[in-house]
Structure formats: structure tokens, C-alpha cells
Design a protein around this motif. Structure first.
Motif, mmCIF file in Angstrom:
data_model
loop_
_atom_site.group_PDB
_atom_site.id
_atom_site.type_symbol
_atom_site.label_atom_id
_atom_site.label_comp_id
_atom_site.label_asym_id
_atom_site.label_seq_id
_atom_site.Cartn_x
_atom_site.Cartn_y
_atom_site.Cartn_z
ATOM 1 N N LEU A 17 2.545 -10.642 14.041
ATOM 2 C CA LEU A 17 3.040 -9.528 13.241
ATOM 3 C C LEU A 17 4.417 -9.828 12.665
ATOM 4 C CD1 LEU A 17 1.993 -6.508 15.481
ATOM 5 C CD2 LEU A 17 0.959 -7.241 13.343
ATOM 6 N N MET A 18 5.264 -10.413 13.448
ATOM 7 C CA MET A 18 6.601 -10.727 12.973
ATOM 8 C C MET A 18 6.562 -11.800 11.890
ATOM 9 S SD MET A 18 8.508 -8.614 14.377
ATOM 10 C CE MET A 18 10.111 -9.237 13.966
ATOM 11 N N ALA A 19 5.616 -12.708 11.959
ATOM 12 C CA ALA A 19 5.521 -13.762 10.960
ATOM 13 C C ALA A 19 5.182 -13.177 9.590
ATOM 14 C CB ALA A 19 4.474 -14.784 11.374
ATOM 15 N N GLY A 20 4.442 -12.088 9.539
ATOM 16 C CA GLY A 20 4.071 -11.476 8.269
ATOM 17 C C GLY A 20 5.213 -10.776 7.575
ATOM 18 N N LYS A 21 6.275 -10.464 8.287
ATOM 19 C CA LYS A 21 7.389 -9.742 7.700
ATOM 20 C C LYS A 21 8.472 -10.658 7.144
ATOM 21 C CE LYS A 21 6.843 -5.714 10.633
ATOM 22 N NZ LYS A 21 7.498 -4.789 11.528
ATOM 23 N N SER A 22 8.281 -11.966 7.228
ATOM 24 C CA SER A 22 9.332 -12.890 6.818
ATOM 25 C C SER A 22 9.576 -12.874 5.311
ATOM 26 C CB SER A 22 8.997 -14.305 7.269
ATOM 27 O OG SER A 22 7.824 -14.747 6.633
ATOM 28 N N SER A 23 8.608 -12.469 4.504
ATOM 29 C CA SER A 23 8.794 -12.489 3.064
ATOM 30 C C SER A 23 9.788 -11.434 2.596
ATOM 31 C CB SER A 23 7.454 -12.285 2.358
ATOM 32 O OG SER A 23 6.940 -11.004 2.654
ATOM 33 N N ALA A 24 9.982 -10.373 3.359
ATOM 34 C CA ALA A 24 10.911 -9.325 2.960
ATOM 35 C C ALA A 24 12.315 -9.562 3.494
ATOM 36 C CB ALA A 24 10.407 -7.969 3.442
ATOM 37 N N ASN A 26 14.539 -11.566 2.529
ATOM 38 C CA ASN A 26 15.539 -11.898 1.528
ATOM 39 C C ASN A 26 16.068 -10.662 0.801
ATOM 40 O OD1 ASN A 26 13.377 -11.239 -0.037
ATOM 41 N ND2 ASN A 26 13.211 -13.201 -1.078
ATOM 42 N N GLY A 27 15.638 -9.485 1.170
ATOM 43 C CA GLY A 27 16.133 -8.258 0.565
ATOM 44 C C GLY A 27 15.422 -7.870 -0.715
ATOM 45 N N LYS A 28 14.361 -8.554 -1.062
ATOM 46 C CA LYS A 28 13.617 -8.227 -2.279
ATOM 47 C C LYS A 28 12.190 -7.870 -1.932
ATOM 48 C CE LYS A 28 16.155 -11.248 -5.368
ATOM 49 N NZ LYS A 28 16.025 -12.368 -6.299
ATOM 50 N N ARG A 29 11.653 -6.934 -2.702
ATOM 51 C CA ARG A 29 10.249 -6.572 -2.567
ATOM 52 C C ARG A 29 9.609 -6.743 -3.929
ATOM 53 N NH1 ARG A 29 10.617 -0.793 0.343
ATOM 54 N NH2 ARG A 29 12.312 -0.577 -1.116
ATOM 55 N N GLY A 30 8.444 -7.354 -3.953
ATOM 56 C CA GLY A 30 7.725 -7.498 -5.200
ATOM 57 C C GLY A 30 6.846 -6.284 -5.433
ATOM 58 N N ARG A 31 6.727 -5.902 -6.705
ATOM 59 C CA ARG A 31 5.871 -4.772 -7.047
ATOM 60 C C ARG A 31 5.112 -5.093 -8.318
ATOM 61 N NH1 ARG A 31 5.705 0.757 -5.681
ATOM 62 N NH2 ARG A 31 7.663 0.635 -4.554
ATOM 63 N N ALA A 33 3.552 -4.309 -11.784
ATOM 64 C CA ALA A 33 3.822 -3.362 -12.863
ATOM 65 C C ALA A 33 2.546 -2.634 -13.289
ATOM 66 C CB ALA A 33 4.411 -4.098 -14.063
ATOM 67 N N ILE A 34 1.402 -3.178 -12.973
ATOM 68 C CA ILE A 34 0.128 -2.573 -13.365
ATOM 69 C C ILE A 34 -0.300 -1.512 -12.363
ATOM 70 C CG2 ILE A 34 -2.315 -3.034 -13.782
ATOM 71 C CD1 ILE A 34 -1.424 -5.868 -14.676
ATOM 72 N N THR A 35 -0.322 -1.869 -11.077
ATOM 73 C CA THR A 35 -0.837 -0.950 -10.061
ATOM 74 C C THR A 35 0.257 -0.177 -9.339
ATOM 75 O OG1 THR A 35 -0.776 -2.622 -8.320
ATOM 76 C CG2 THR A 35 -2.793 -2.476 -9.627
ATOM 77 N N GLY A 36 1.476 -0.713 -9.333
ATOM 78 C CA GLY A 36 2.564 -0.069 -8.604
ATOM 79 C C GLY A 36 2.586 -0.405 -7.126
ATOM 80 N N ARG A 37 1.680 -1.241 -6.690
ATOM 81 C CA ARG A 37 1.610 -1.613 -5.273
ATOM 82 C C ARG A 37 2.564 -2.763 -4.977
ATOM 83 N NH1 ARG A 37 -4.565 -1.396 -3.127
ATOM 84 N NH2 ARG A 37 -5.003 0.723 -3.788
ATOM 85 N N PHE A 38 2.965 -2.856 -3.697
ATOM 86 C CA PHE A 38 3.795 -3.966 -3.264
ATOM 87 C C PHE A 38 2.966 -5.235 -3.227
ATOM 88 C CE2 PHE A 38 6.138 -0.416 -1.285
ATOM 89 C CZ PHE A 38 7.353 -0.621 -1.913
ATOM 90 N N VAL A 39 3.577 -6.344 -3.634
ATOM 91 C CA VAL A 39 2.913 -7.639 -3.621
ATOM 92 C C VAL A 39 3.828 -8.654 -2.958
ATOM 93 C CG1 VAL A 39 1.529 -7.177 -5.682
ATOM 94 C CG2 VAL A 39 3.781 -8.219 -5.920
ATOM 95 N N LYS A 40 3.278 -9.790 -2.558
ATOM 96 C CA LYS A 40 4.048 -10.847 -1.926
ATOM 97 C C LYS A 40 4.902 -11.566 -2.966
ATOM 98 C CE LYS A 40 0.622 -11.722 1.622
ATOM 99 N NZ LYS A 40 -0.262 -12.723 2.231
ATOM 100 N N GLN A 41 5.944 -12.245 -2.493
ATOM 101 C CA GLN A 41 6.821 -12.987 -3.388
ATOM 102 C C GLN A 41 6.065 -14.113 -4.086
ATOM 103 O OE1 GLN A 41 10.127 -12.497 -4.347
ATOM 104 N NE2 GLN A 41 9.634 -10.519 -3.440
ATOM 105 N N ALA A 42 5.069 -14.674 -3.436
ATOM 106 C CA ALA A 42 4.268 -15.717 -4.079
ATOM 107 C C ALA A 42 3.542 -15.153 -5.304
ATOM 108 C CB ALA A 42 3.257 -16.288 -3.089
ATOM 109 N N ASN A 53 10.741 -7.686 -9.081
ATOM 110 C CA ASN A 53 11.373 -7.649 -7.773
ATOM 111 C C ASN A 53 12.254 -6.418 -7.683
ATOM 112 O OD1 ASN A 53 10.583 -9.830 -6.132
ATOM 113 N ND2 ASN A 53 11.741 -11.228 -7.415
ATOM 114 N N GLU A 54 12.208 -5.755 -6.557
ATOM 115 C CA GLU A 54 13.087 -4.625 -6.280
ATOM 116 C C GLU A 54 13.960 -4.983 -5.102
ATOM 117 O OE1 GLU A 54 10.560 -1.369 -5.367
ATOM 118 O OE2 GLU A 54 9.941 -1.082 -7.424
#
Length: 63
Positions: A17-24, A26-31, A33-42, A53-54
Motif C-alpha cells: 500500500l505504501m509503495a502505491g503512494k510514492s507518485s504523490a 513530489n507534491g503534484k497530482r495529475g488530473r 482534463a477530459i474526465t476530471g479524474r486523478f491520473v498517475k504521473q506517467a 498537474n495540480e
């Protein structure tokens, strides 16, 4: 216990579980623009025209 199946401990689950949170971290969240859902940095890197990026507000709301 069933023979042939690996035994998963609580420590293993928490590590996964902790390994999955490493992408956030860096203080940025990807979103998207089409669906408004959060996406991974990749995904943001692969689709720069349709994602953004937000900055993640870690301070919370000030009173």
C-alpha cells in the motif's frame, strides 16, 4: 492454511500500500482534463495535451 499458497503477512500488505503512494510524494497530482479524474504521473507525461498537474495542498485549511 492451504498448501501451495504463499502466506501474506500484514507487513507485506502495508508495504504494498505504501509503495502505491510514492507518485504523490513530489507534491503534484495529475488530473485528466477530459474526465476530471486523478491520473498517475506517467499518464501525465504520456498525454500532456489532455492532462494537467495540480499542486497537492498538504497544509490543510487555515482557520
Amino acid at each position: 492454511m492451504r498448501p501451495g499458497l504463499p502466506q501474506v503477512t500484514t507487513e507485506d500488505r502495508e508495504g504494498q500500500l505504501m509503495a502505491g503512494k510514492s507518485s504523490a510524494s513530489n507534491g503534484k497530482r495529475g488530473r485528466s482534463a477530459i474526465t476530471g479524474r486523478f491520473v498517475k504521473q506517467a499518464t501525465v507525461k504520456r498525454h500532456p495535451k489532455t492532462t494537467t498537474n495540480e499542486s497537492a495542498n498538504k497544509g490543510g485549511r487555515k482557520k
